[in-house]
Motif scaffolding. Structure first.
Motif, PDB file in Angstrom:
ATOM      1  N   THR A  64       1.704 -16.918 -35.117  1.00  0.00           N
ATOM      2  CA  THR A  64       2.089 -16.047 -33.947  1.00  0.00           C
ATOM      3  C   THR A  64       1.741 -14.721 -34.214  1.00  0.00           C
ATOM      4  N   ASP A  65       1.653 -13.749 -33.230  1.00  0.00           N
ATOM      5  CA  ASP A  65       1.374 -12.280 -33.533  1.00  0.00           C
ATOM      6  C   ASP A  65       2.546 -11.740 -34.311  1.00  0.00           C
ATOM      7  N   GLU A  78       3.918  -8.788 -33.889  1.00  0.00           N
ATOM      8  CA  GLU A  78       5.513  -8.441 -33.395  1.00  0.00           C
ATOM      9  C   GLU A  78       6.222  -9.323 -33.035  1.00  0.00           C
ATOM     10  N   THR A  79       5.717 -10.655 -32.660  1.00  0.00           N
ATOM     11  CA  THR A  79       6.874 -11.693 -32.293  1.00  0.00           C
ATOM     12  C   THR A  79       7.461 -12.185 -33.619  1.00  0.00           C
ATOM     13  N   ASN A  92      -3.241  -5.668 -35.356  1.00  0.00           N
ATOM     14  CA  ASN A  92      -1.838  -6.257 -34.897  1.00  0.00           C
ATOM     15  C   ASN A  92      -2.027  -7.377 -34.024  1.00  0.00           C
ATOM     16  N   ASP A  93      -3.291  -7.766 -33.332  1.00  0.00           N
ATOM     17  CA  ASP A  93      -3.613  -8.988 -32.597  1.00  0.00           C
ATOM     18  C   ASP A  93      -3.775 -10.161 -33.406  1.00  0.00           C
ATOM     19  N   GLU A  94      -4.213  -9.931 -34.423  1.00  0.00           N
ATOM     20  CA  GLU A  94      -4.448 -11.084 -35.680  1.00  0.00           C
ATOM     21  C   GLU A  94      -3.395 -11.977 -35.667  1.00  0.00           C
ATOM     22  N   PRO A  95      -3.464 -13.276 -35.470  1.00  0.00           N
ATOM     23  CA  PRO A  95      -2.443 -13.897 -35.773  1.00  0.00           C
ATOM     24  C   PRO A  95      -1.878 -13.976 -37.195  1.00  0.00           C
ATOM     25  N   ASN A 125      -4.352  -1.837 -33.099  1.00  0.00           N
ATOM     26  CA  ASN A 125      -4.103  -2.731 -31.969  1.00  0.00           C
ATOM     27  C   ASN A 125      -4.940  -4.030 -32.208  1.00  0.00           C
ATOM     28  N   LYS A 126      -5.995  -3.920 -32.761  1.00  0.00           N
ATOM     29  CA  LYS A 126      -6.973  -4.911 -33.051  1.00  0.00           C
ATOM     30  C   LYS A 126      -6.426  -5.933 -34.432  1.00  0.00           C
TER      31      LYS A 126
END
Length: 67
Positions: A46-47, A49-50, A8-11, A5-6
């Motif tokens: 962006t992240d 997932e986007t 995946n939060d990286e831009p 999760n950390k």
């Protein structure tokens, strides 16, 4: 799971023209970011997932399905 999760939060930086993640920076007085695939300089952030959804919307499949 928490570590993913950390991560995946990286831009991510991507080319708005071709959606490539292969972004390079030319150092100098003014740093210039460009796409190593198509050469465009219109770069966005962006992240992950986007970005994956943008890729799927444009090309019709998930980028990770290529591998």
């Amino acid at each position: 799971m928490a570590d993913n999760n950390k991560f995946n939060d990286e831009p991510v930086f991507y080319c708005k023209n071709c959606l490539s993640l292969k972004i390079k920076t030319v150092p100098g007085m003014i740093e210039l970011d460009y796409c190593d695939d198509c050469g465009a300089t219109d770069i966005s952030k962006t992240d992950i997932e986007t970005w994956r959804q943008l890729y799927k919307d444009r090309f019709g499949f998930d980028y990770l399905d290529k591998f």
